[in-house]
Design a protein around this motif. Structure first.
Motif, PDB file in Angstrom:
ATOM      1  N   TYR A   1      30.497  19.056  12.345  1.00  0.00           N
ATOM      2  CA  TYR A   1      30.732  19.183  13.782  1.00  0.00           C
ATOM      3  C   TYR A   1      31.489  18.000  14.322  1.00  0.00           C
ATOM      4  CZ  TYR A   1      27.591  23.119  13.916  1.00  0.00           C
ATOM      5  OH  TYR A   1      27.024  24.342  13.705  1.00  0.00           O
TER       6      TYR A   1
ATOM      7  N   GLU B   1      21.608  22.435  20.509  1.00  0.00           N
ATOM      8  CA  GLU B   1      21.087  23.767  20.189  1.00  0.00           C
ATOM      9  C   GLU B   1      22.089  24.609  19.403  1.00  0.00           C
ATOM     10  OE1 GLU B   1      19.900  25.516  23.901  1.00  0.00           O
ATOM     11  OE2 GLU B   1      18.324  24.030  24.229  1.00  0.00           O
ATOM     12  N   LYS B   2      23.361  24.235  19.434  1.00  0.00           N
ATOM     13  CA  LYS B   2      24.415  24.992  18.747  1.00  0.00           C
ATOM     14  C   LYS B   2      24.675  24.483  17.326  1.00  0.00           C
ATOM     15  CE  LYS B   2      26.508  25.911  23.175  1.00  0.00           C
ATOM     16  NZ  LYS B   2      27.602  25.706  24.076  1.00  0.00           N
ATOM     17  N   ILE B   3      24.029  23.391  16.946  1.00  0.00           N
ATOM     18  CA  ILE B   3      24.259  22.792  15.627  1.00  0.00           C
ATOM     19  C   ILE B   3      23.369  23.452  14.590  1.00  0.00           C
ATOM     20  CG2 ILE B   3      24.057  20.662  14.281  1.00  0.00           C
ATOM     21  CD1 ILE B   3      24.871  19.124  16.798  1.00  0.00           C
ATOM     22  N   ASP B   4      23.997  23.884  13.487  1.00  0.00           N
ATOM     23  CA  ASP B   4      23.223  24.432  12.367  1.00  0.00           C
ATOM     24  C   ASP B   4      23.293  23.456  11.188  1.00  0.00           C
ATOM     25  OD1 ASP B   4      25.502  24.989  10.611  1.00  0.00           O
ATOM     26  OD2 ASP B   4      25.959  26.659  11.941  1.00  0.00           O
ATOM     27  N   ASP B   5      22.597  23.774  10.129  1.00  0.00           N
ATOM     28  CA  ASP B   5      22.511  22.858   8.989  1.00  0.00           C
ATOM     29  C   ASP B   5      23.669  22.959   8.012  1.00  0.00           C
ATOM     30  OD1 ASP B   5      20.125  21.825   9.896  1.00  0.00           O
ATOM     31  OD2 ASP B   5      18.896  23.221   8.752  1.00  0.00           O
ATOM     32  N   ASN B   6      24.556  23.906   8.202  1.00  0.00           N
ATOM     33  CA  ASN B   6      25.548  24.196   7.172  1.00  0.00           C
ATOM     34  C   ASN B   6      26.977  23.817   7.526  1.00  0.00           C
ATOM     35  OD1 ASN B   6      23.484  25.424   5.633  1.00  0.00           O
ATOM     36  ND2 ASN B   6      23.668  27.241   6.905  1.00  0.00           N
ATOM     37  N   SER B   7      27.216  23.198   8.668  1.00  0.00           N
ATOM     38  CA  SER B   7      28.586  22.952   9.108  1.00  0.00           C
ATOM     39  C   SER B   7      28.794  21.503   9.502  1.00  0.00           C
ATOM     40  CB  SER B   7      28.912  23.842  10.316  1.00  0.00           C
ATOM     41  OG  SER B   7      28.750  25.197  10.000  1.00  0.00           O
TER      42      SER B   7
END
Length: 136
Positions: A85, A77-83
């Motif tokens: 990890y 849930e903390k993962i976005d498309d721009n970074s």
């Protein structure tokens, strides 16, 4: 630029947290930890921190009995498309499968360390008791 989601797995004391923080975070990766997620859930449910690693491991086993990918889902849930990890403390094959199925850019790296190296890193946690370390 290609995005990466890298998972780290290894036995307790193998160095996954060290590598995540001292290598990947310094390269701009955002750090996520299944272990920290488990500790947070434990404290939320019990109103206190765990007392032994065995207690925390049993709590994790109980969570996985209800939903084998629960920790991976919470971290996801903390993962976005721009970074990029780095996800450390992956301990279960179902968690690996969860990330592999969801992210084509997921890479898993296993970190290995000799028993004696691991022991030296964590002996303070076990109050110098190898017996307790061997149980966990």
């Amino acid at each position: 630029m290609t995005r990466f989601i890298i998972g780290l797995t290894g036995a307790f004391g193998s160095g996954t947290s060290f590598i995540a923080k001292n290598f990947f975070e310094t390269k701009g990766y955002k750090l996520l930890s299944l272990s920290q997620c488990l500790k947070d859930l434990y404290k939320e449910k019990n109103g206190k921190t765990y007392e032994t690693r065995s207690e925390l491991q049993q709590f994790g086993n109980d969570i996985r009995k209800e939903n084998i990918t629960k920790l991976a889902e919470i971290v996801d849930e903390k993962i976005d498309d721009n970074s990029n990890y780095i996800i450390e403390s992956i301990r279960n094959p179902a968690e690996v499968k969860f990330f592999r199925d969801k992210y084509t850019e997921f890479i898993l790296i296993g970190i290995f360390a000799d028993y004696d190296v691991r022991w030296e890193r964590v002996k303070k946690i076990y109050k110098e008791s190898k017996d307790m370390f061997n149980i966990d």
